[in-house]
Design a protein around this motif. Structure first.
Motif, PDB file in Angstrom:
ATOM      1  N   LEU A   1      46.978  34.868  42.809  1.00  0.00           N
ATOM      2  CA  LEU A   1      46.216  34.030  42.133  1.00  0.00           C
ATOM      3  C   LEU A   1      45.508  34.724  40.670  1.00  0.00           C
ATOM      4  CD1 LEU A   1      43.204  32.721  44.230  1.00  0.00           C
ATOM      5  CD2 LEU A   1      42.578  35.217  44.500  1.00  0.00           C
ATOM      6  N   VAL A   2      45.143  34.047  40.534  1.00  0.00           N
ATOM      7  CA  VAL A   2      44.076  33.945  38.491  1.00  0.00           C
ATOM      8  C   VAL A   2      42.699  33.426  38.275  1.00  0.00           C
ATOM      9  CG1 VAL A   2      44.716  33.477  36.152  1.00  0.00           C
ATOM     10  CG2 VAL A   2      46.751  33.225  38.008  1.00  0.00           C
ATOM     11  N   ARG A   3      42.227  34.531  38.473  1.00  0.00           N
ATOM     12  CA  ARG A   3      40.591  34.841  38.309  1.00  0.00           C
ATOM     13  C   ARG A   3      40.666  34.049  36.782  1.00  0.00           C
ATOM     14  NH1 ARG A   3      39.377  39.582  42.657  1.00  0.00           N
ATOM     15  NH2 ARG A   3      39.406  38.327  44.022  1.00  0.00           N
ATOM     16  N   LEU A   4      39.585  33.088  36.549  1.00  0.00           N
ATOM     17  CA  LEU A   4      39.551  32.593  35.173  1.00  0.00           C
ATOM     18  C   LEU A   4      37.994  33.729  35.046  1.00  0.00           C
ATOM     19  CD1 LEU A   4      40.980  29.270  35.095  1.00  0.00           C
ATOM     20  CD2 LEU A   4      41.768  31.489  34.376  1.00  0.00           C
TER      21      LEU A   4
ATOM     22  N   LEU B   1      46.262  37.783  39.901  1.00  0.00           N
ATOM     23  CA  LEU B   1      46.240  39.466  41.039  1.00  0.00           C
ATOM     24  C   LEU B   1      47.680  38.759  42.641  1.00  0.00           C
ATOM     25  CD1 LEU B   1      42.572  38.725  42.243  1.00  0.00           C
ATOM     26  CD2 LEU B   1      43.523  41.054  41.570  1.00  0.00           C
ATOM     27  N   ARG B   2      47.903  40.092  43.101  1.00  0.00           N
ATOM     28  CA  ARG B   2      48.930  39.437  43.985  1.00  0.00           C
ATOM     29  C   ARG B   2      48.473  40.412  45.322  1.00  0.00           C
ATOM     30  NH1 ARG B   2      55.138  39.408  43.571  1.00  0.00           N
ATOM     31  NH2 ARG B   2      54.823  38.911  45.376  1.00  0.00           N
ATOM     32  N   GLY B   3      48.597  39.909  46.144  1.00  0.00           N
ATOM     33  CA  GLY B   3      48.034  40.853  47.454  1.00  0.00           C
ATOM     34  C   GLY B   3      46.377  41.063  47.073  1.00  0.00           C
ATOM     35  N   GLY B   4      45.517  40.724  46.712  1.00  0.00           N
ATOM     36  CA  GLY B   4      44.775  41.386  46.239  1.00  0.00           C
ATOM     37  C   GLY B   4      44.585  42.550  44.682  1.00  0.00           C
TER      38      GLY B   4
END
Length: 103
Positions: A24-27, A40-43
């Motif tokens: 999961l990539v937060r920009l 992120l991996r697994g939060g």
């Protein structure tokens, strides 16, 4: 803040195992107008996958990363499920010789 799901394929240079990892990539927009990526991996925040990728099969730390969606275009790279060994004993078609006879 935007979020993207990315699935990245890897190939181990040691054992040639191929696998995918989901991120999961937060920009995040910074105050100076630049955009920062948080992986992120697994939060849990992790380094970008270009560094510190470890093969889940052999533990080698040298893996090649491919573009997202690469395995969908190359299904031959996805390893097949492991085969269950056949329990049938192997029998020779040649009759057994008497070991006490010398020829």
């Amino acid at each position: 803040m935007r979020q993207e799901h990315r699935s990245l394929p890897f190939e181990c240079r040691g054992c040639l195992h191929v696998w995918e990892e989901d991120y999961l990539v937060r920009l995040v927009d910074a105050r100076d107008g630049t955009e920062t990526e948080i992986w992120l991996r697994g939060g849990v925040p992790v380094p970008p996958p270009s560094s510190n990728v470890v093969c889940p099969r052999c533990g080698c730390q040298q893996a090649a990363m491919f573009p997202s969606g690469y395995l969908a275009r190359h299904p031959e790279l996805i390893p097949a499920e492991p085969r269950v060994p056949d329990e049938t004993p192997l029998l020779s078609p040649v009759p057994a010789r008497n070991h006490w006879l010398l020829t």
